[in-house]
Design a protein around this motif. Structure first.
Motif, PDB file in Angstrom:
ATOM      1  N   TRP A 185       0.875  -0.978   0.104  1.00 50.81           N
ATOM      2  CA  TRP A 185      -0.174   0.130   0.062  1.00 50.81           C
ATOM      3  C   TRP A 185       0.993   1.083  -0.067  1.00 50.81           C
ATOM      4  O   TRP A 185       1.857   1.320   0.675  1.00 50.81           O
ATOM      5  N   TYR A 186       0.642   2.134  -0.864  1.00 50.25           N
ATOM      6  CA  TYR A 186       1.710   3.225  -1.187  1.00 50.25           C
ATOM      7  C   TYR A 186       0.911   4.543  -1.407  1.00 50.25           C
ATOM      8  O   TYR A 186      -0.015   4.753  -2.052  1.00 50.25           O
ATOM      9  N   PRO A 187       1.416   5.582  -1.160  1.00 47.35           N
ATOM     10  CA  PRO A 187       1.034   7.039  -1.396  1.00 47.35           C
ATOM     11  C   PRO A 187       0.965   7.108  -3.259  1.00 47.35           C
ATOM     12  O   PRO A 187       1.881   6.830  -3.789  1.00 47.35           O
ATOM     13  N   ALA A 188       0.111   7.525  -3.533  1.00 49.47           N
ATOM     14  CA  ALA A 188      -0.423   7.512  -5.028  1.00 49.47           C
ATOM     15  C   ALA A 188      -1.114   8.810  -5.439  1.00 49.47           C
ATOM     16  O   ALA A 188      -1.672   9.521  -4.713  1.00 49.47           O
ATOM     17  N   ARG A 189      -1.022   8.563  -6.701  1.00 46.20           N
ATOM     18  CA  ARG A 189      -1.912   9.997  -7.239  1.00 46.20           C
ATOM     19  C   ARG A 189      -3.440   9.653  -7.247  1.00 46.20           C
ATOM     20  O   ARG A 189      -3.741   8.504  -7.223  1.00 46.20           O
ATOM     21  N   ARG A 190      -4.314  10.703  -7.253  1.00 50.31           N
ATOM     22  CA  ARG A 190      -5.681  10.717  -6.994  1.00 50.31           C
ATOM     23  C   ARG A 190      -6.216   9.757  -8.274  1.00 50.31           C
ATOM     24  O   ARG A 190      -5.891  10.317  -9.591  1.00 50.31           O
ATOM     25  N   PRO A 191      -6.841   8.943  -8.370  1.00 49.51           N
ATOM     26  CA  PRO A 191      -7.537   8.277  -9.426  1.00 49.51           C
ATOM     27  C   PRO A 191      -8.856   9.169  -9.734  1.00 49.51           C
ATOM     28  O   PRO A 191      -9.520   9.801  -8.898  1.00 49.51           O
ATOM     29  N   PRO A 192      -9.367   8.708 -11.107  1.00 47.90           N
ATOM     30  CA  PRO A 192     -10.945   9.177 -11.213  1.00 47.90           C
ATOM     31  C   PRO A 192     -11.836   8.813 -10.337  1.00 47.90           C
ATOM     32  O   PRO A 192     -11.481   7.769  -9.556  1.00 47.90           O
ATOM     33  N   ARG A 201     -15.204  -3.473  -0.402  1.00 47.47           N
ATOM     34  CA  ARG A 201     -13.916  -2.825  -1.309  1.00 47.47           C
ATOM     35  C   ARG A 201     -13.205  -2.039  -0.427  1.00 47.47           C
ATOM     36  O   ARG A 201     -13.637  -1.040   0.618  1.00 47.47           O
ATOM     37  N   THR A 202     -12.046  -1.782  -0.394  1.00 47.96           N
ATOM     38  CA  THR A 202     -11.202  -0.914   0.350  1.00 47.96           C
ATOM     39  C   THR A 202     -11.169   0.383  -0.239  1.00 47.96           C
ATOM     40  O   THR A 202     -11.723   0.959  -1.262  1.00 47.96           O
ATOM     41  N   HIS A 203     -10.131   1.449   0.282  1.00 46.28           N
ATOM     42  CA  HIS A 203      -9.944   2.583  -0.617  1.00 46.28           C
ATOM     43  C   HIS A 203      -8.738   2.604  -1.352  1.00 46.28           C
ATOM     44  O   HIS A 203      -8.515   3.689  -2.175  1.00 46.28           O
ATOM     45  N   ALA A 204      -7.954   1.704  -1.529  1.00 45.25           N
ATOM     46  CA  ALA A 204      -6.891   1.455  -2.501  1.00 45.25           C
ATOM     47  C   ALA A 204      -7.213   1.172  -3.791  1.00 45.25           C
ATOM     48  O   ALA A 204      -8.443   0.461  -3.876  1.00 45.25           O
ATOM     49  N   VAL A 205      -6.465   1.426  -4.718  1.00 45.24           N
ATOM     50  CA  VAL A 205      -6.679   0.883  -6.068  1.00 45.24           C
ATOM     51  C   VAL A 205      -5.468   0.285  -6.835  1.00 45.24           C
ATOM     52  O   VAL A 205      -4.217   0.787  -6.338  1.00 45.24           O
ATOM     53  N   TYR A 206      -5.586  -0.720  -7.348  1.00 43.14           N
ATOM     54  CA  TYR A 206      -4.505  -1.478  -8.094  1.00 43.14           C
ATOM     55  C   TYR A 206      -3.744  -0.596  -8.673  1.00 43.14           C
ATOM     56  O   TYR A 206      -4.370  -0.005  -9.812  1.00 43.14           O
ATOM     57  N   GLY A 207      -2.543  -0.683  -8.978  1.00 42.95           N
ATOM     58  CA  GLY A 207      -1.604  -0.240 -10.177  1.00 42.95           C
ATOM     59  C   GLY A 207      -1.642   1.268 -10.323  1.00 42.95           C
ATOM     60  O   GLY A 207      -1.155   1.799 -11.262  1.00 42.95           O
ATOM     61  N   LEU A 208      -2.015   2.126  -9.317  1.00 44.59           N
ATOM     62  CA  LEU A 208      -1.733   3.623  -9.510  1.00 44.59           C
ATOM     63  C   LEU A 208      -0.437   3.898  -9.573  1.00 44.59           C
ATOM     64  O   LEU A 208       0.491   3.338  -8.786  1.00 44.59           O
ATOM     65  N   ARG A 225      12.750  -7.262   3.556  1.00 39.58           N
ATOM     66  CA  ARG A 225      13.536  -5.837   3.558  1.00 39.58           C
ATOM     67  C   ARG A 225      14.711  -5.904   2.535  1.00 39.58           C
ATOM     68  O   ARG A 225      14.930  -4.715   1.931  1.00 39.58           O
ATOM     69  N   ALA A 226      15.337  -6.958   2.593  1.00 43.13           N
ATOM     70  CA  ALA A 226      16.397  -7.021   1.469  1.00 43.13           C
ATOM     71  C   ALA A 226      16.034  -6.870   0.016  1.00 43.13           C
ATOM     72  O   ALA A 226      16.864  -6.342  -0.698  1.00 43.13           O
ATOM     73  N   GLN A 227      14.861  -7.323  -0.366  1.00 48.81           N
ATOM     74  CA  GLN A 227      14.232  -7.093  -1.572  1.00 48.81           C
ATOM     75  C   GLN A 227      13.747  -5.622  -1.859  1.00 48.81           C
ATOM     76  O   GLN A 227      13.575  -5.389  -3.096  1.00 48.81           O
ATOM     77  N   LEU A 228      13.673  -4.881  -0.991  1.00 47.16           N
ATOM     78  CA  LEU A 228      13.196  -3.337  -1.211  1.00 47.16           C
ATOM     79  C   LEU A 228      14.115  -2.801  -2.243  1.00 47.16           C
ATOM     80  O   LEU A 228      13.755  -2.045  -2.805  1.00 47.16           O
ATOM     81  N   GLY A 229      15.542  -3.084  -1.964  1.00 47.90           N
ATOM     82  CA  GLY A 229      16.569  -2.475  -2.787  1.00 47.90           C
ATOM     83  C   GLY A 229      16.361  -2.984  -4.196  1.00 47.90           C
ATOM     84  O   GLY A 229      16.620  -1.970  -5.244  1.00 47.90           O
ATOM     85  N   ARG A 230      16.077  -4.077  -4.524  1.00 46.94           N
ATOM     86  CA  ARG A 230      15.855  -4.649  -5.941  1.00 46.94           C
ATOM     87  C   ARG A 230      14.389  -3.791  -6.527  1.00 46.94           C
ATOM     88  O   ARG A 230      14.174  -3.440  -7.767  1.00 46.94           O
ATOM     89  N   ILE A 231      13.473  -3.686  -5.781  1.00 51.55           N
ATOM     90  CA  ILE A 231      12.163  -2.842  -5.927  1.00 51.55           C
ATOM     91  C   ILE A 231      12.300  -1.407  -6.352  1.00 51.55           C
ATOM     92  O   ILE A 231      12.153  -0.903  -7.326  1.00 51.55           O
ATOM     93  N   ASP A 232      13.184  -0.935  -5.526  1.00 53.00           N
ATOM     94  CA  ASP A 232      13.549   0.609  -5.515  1.00 53.00           C
ATOM     95  C   ASP A 232      14.600   0.897  -6.658  1.00 53.00           C
ATOM     96  O   ASP A 232      14.292   1.732  -7.607  1.00 53.00           O
ATOM     97  N   PRO A 291       5.547   0.611  -9.688  1.00 51.02           N
ATOM     98  CA  PRO A 291       5.148   1.908  -9.517  1.00 51.02           C
ATOM     99  C   PRO A 291       6.189   2.637  -8.380  1.00 51.02           C
ATOM    100  O   PRO A 291       6.308   3.967  -8.238  1.00 51.02           O
ATOM    101  N   LEU A 292       6.984   1.638  -7.515  1.00 53.94           N
ATOM    102  CA  LEU A 292       7.770   2.426  -6.662  1.00 53.94           C
ATOM    103  C   LEU A 292       9.266   2.344  -7.185  1.00 53.94           C
ATOM    104  O   LEU A 292       9.993   2.533  -6.105  1.00 53.94           O
ATOM    105  N   THR A 293       9.657   2.076  -8.141  1.00 52.24           N
ATOM    106  CA  THR A 293      11.045   2.383  -8.532  1.00 52.24           C
ATOM    107  C   THR A 293      11.454   3.584  -8.212  1.00 52.24           C
ATOM    108  O   THR A 293      10.993   4.818  -8.552  1.00 52.24           O
ATOM    109  N   GLY A 294      12.588   3.891  -7.447  1.00 51.03           N
ATOM    110  CA  GLY A 294      13.309   5.027  -7.177  1.00 51.03           C
ATOM    111  C   GLY A 294      12.458   5.649  -6.058  1.00 51.03           C
ATOM    112  O   GLY A 294      13.009   6.890  -5.654  1.00 51.03           O
ATOM    113  N   ARG A 295      11.522   5.155  -5.358  1.00 51.27           N
ATOM    114  CA  ARG A 295      10.601   5.843  -4.503  1.00 51.27           C
ATOM    115  C   ARG A 295      10.567   5.303  -2.898  1.00 51.27           C
ATOM    116  O   ARG A 295      10.164   5.881  -2.260  1.00 51.27           O
ATOM    117  N   LEU A 296      11.596   4.233  -2.780  1.00 51.43           N
ATOM    118  CA  LEU A 296      11.496   3.764  -1.313  1.00 51.43           C
ATOM    119  C   LEU A 296      12.776   4.087  -0.623  1.00 51.43           C
ATOM    120  O   LEU A 296      13.971   4.166  -1.319  1.00 51.43           O
TER     121      LEU A 296
END
Length: 476
Positions: A156-163, A204-211, A302-309, A316-321
């Motif tokens: 779950w991550y900070p994202a842009r506002r969807p429609p 339904r939650t408040h999150a949206v997949y793939g934002l 935790r160790a995999q976070l570097g690969r994601i970042d 969507p989280l490349t360069g943001r962790l």
């Protein structure tokens, strides 16, 4: 505890028509006939419509009450020679039917479809799921020598506002069929009939997949979360969404062979294999083993976070962790795993334990600050819980905070109050949304203070939610 009865328009019409049908027998002769026929027609019609579009189990006793009353209410109106039952026979029947009808709204109130609190932060919330396999760790729960430990992680991550009309993510899985599988497994794990939780997969939650991630170049601190024994990665969704809306990335883990059900991308479902024996020593030995596996899972992710970042794992989280600011968190057994991961892995920067008993047989000093939220301690609480927890958090080389929240029970710190019966022994005596709200607010106060430079001391903010004990380095 405040709660709302969740009934659709069709269900409201069914309940009202059933009540009128049962009660019409006691009306004066002139209005009795049209009222009875109108109520009977409405009950039959709405029951048929609900049967076509999907009848919830909570409405079954309502239909039963109406069905029992229907012949006795309508038959005297169809034939002039038919006689109504005497009042002293009709009264018990009327009472029985009304009790059955009332059981529908009561069941809907006690076991509702969860409605998640609106996140209060400035960010929208995106979500996504990854399967991560550790090539260096065998899966100890299976005999296959080439089977490697795999965990399923939901972000779950900070994202842009969807429609405004964007479809929100289901609660317990990537799809509603997955959510239903997990819901049935959770009910089975708790020893409940699966139908009691049949409203949960439709939530339904408040999150949206793939934002896309939120605009800007900020790197977000990360909170890794391990659920309770048999729990699933989504069990603290309201907490995760609130943290994400305030600028944190929350990663909830499914632990295969421990979580009630883990649905893998290839379609396989792995059910839990954890169980208690009734022997305290053996159960503690098993709990220590499960905790160790979970602690290793937390460190691996935790160790995999570097690969994601770094973009090696695209998303969507490349360069943001911010991989230097990662907290380990968990509920119940997961909270104990977070504490154990802290002393085993100095890469974690903080720990949140949500009412978790430490099962590490050899706890060691660690450097991270700790927030431990505990239920109100009563006669039914394990007498070893607080002494053991106090000893472990006292090993921290930083300030540790233990916050006892009044009116809580063990499940208060999860999403459970949103959809389980409001029994104080089960989910505490707070409002349905108060437990998740307090859990998130206390977590944010602690994380803002410990994962941000110059964050200050969270003691004043934490004290607003209960009784706070502060453990400072050196045992003071």
């Amino acid at each position: 505890m405040n709660a709302h009865v969740q009934l659709s328009l069709g269900e409201v019409l069914l309940v009202l028509s059933a009540v009128v049908l049962v009660s019409a027998r006691w009306l004066a002769p002139r209005p009795r006939r049209p009222v009875t026929l109108a109520a009977a027609a409405a009950a039959v019609l709405t029951g048929a419509v609900l049967g076509v579009i999907g009848l919830r189990w909570q409405m079954v006793p309502v239909l039963l009450g109406a069905a029992l009353a229907l012949p006795f209410a309508v038959a005297p109106l169809l034939r002039r020679t038919a006689r109504r039952a005497p009042w002293w026979l009709a009264l018990p029947g009327t009472a029985l039917c009304l009790v059955l009808i009332a059981a529908g709204p009561v069941a809907s109130w006690a076991l509702p479809t969860p409605v998640f609190p609106e996140p209060t932060g400035r960010f929208a919330v995106g979500t996504g799921v990854l399967e991560l396999t550790d090539p260096d760790r065998p899966e100890t729960a299976t005999p296959a020598p080439d089977d490697r430990r795999t965990v399923v992680a939901q972000f779950w991550y900070p994202a842009r506002r969807p429609p405004a009309d964007t479809r929100r993510a289901p609660y317990l899985g990537r799809t509603e069929p997955e959510a239903r599988t997990v819901s049935e497994a959770l009910a089975d794990y708790a020893g409940l009939p699966g139908f009691l939780l049949d409203g949960v997969p439709g939530a339904r939650t408040h999150a949206v997949y793939g934002l896309p991630a939120a605009d800007g170049a900020d790197r977000f601190p990360v909170v890794l979360f391990s659920p309770g024994l048999g729990g699933v990665r989504t069990q603290n969704t309201s907490w995760a969404e609130e943290l994400a809306s305030h600028g944190y990335v929350v990663v909830g883990l499914d632990h295969p062979y421990d979580s009630a059900a883990v649905v893998l991308g290839d379609g396989r479902t792995i059910r839990t294999e954890v169980s208690a024996t009734g022997d305290d020593a053996e159960d503690e030995r098993r709990a220590a083993g499960w905790t160790a596996v979970r602690a290793a899972d937390l460190s691996f992710v935790r160790a995999q976070l570097g690969r994601i970042d770094g973009g090696e794992i695209s998303g969507p989280l490349t360069g943001r962790l911010d991989t230097a600011r990662v907290a380990a968190a968990g509920h119940s057994l997961g909270g104990g795993a977070a504490l154990q991961a802290a002393h085993q892995d100095p890469g974690f920067a903080a720990v949140i334990d949500l009412d978790g008993f430490p099962h590490d047989p050899s706890p060691q000093p660690f450097r991270q600050p700790v927030l431990a939220l505990t239920q109100a301690i009563g006669p039914d609480t394990d007498p070893d819980y607080l002494p053991r927890l106090t000893r472990v958090i006292g090993l921290s080389g930083a300030t540790a905070y233990r916050l006892t929240v009044p009116g809580t029970a063990h499940l208060t710190f999860t999403d459970a109050p949103l959809y389980l019966p409001p029994l104080p022994s089960l989910v505490g005596s707070l409002d349905r949304t108060a437990g998740p709200r307090i859990t998130a607010a206390a977590s944010l106060a602690f994380l803002d203070a410990t994962l941000h430079d110059g964050g200050g001391d969270p003691a004043a903010a934490l004290s607003a939610y209960g009784t706070l004990s502060v453990h400072r380095p050196g045992g003071s």
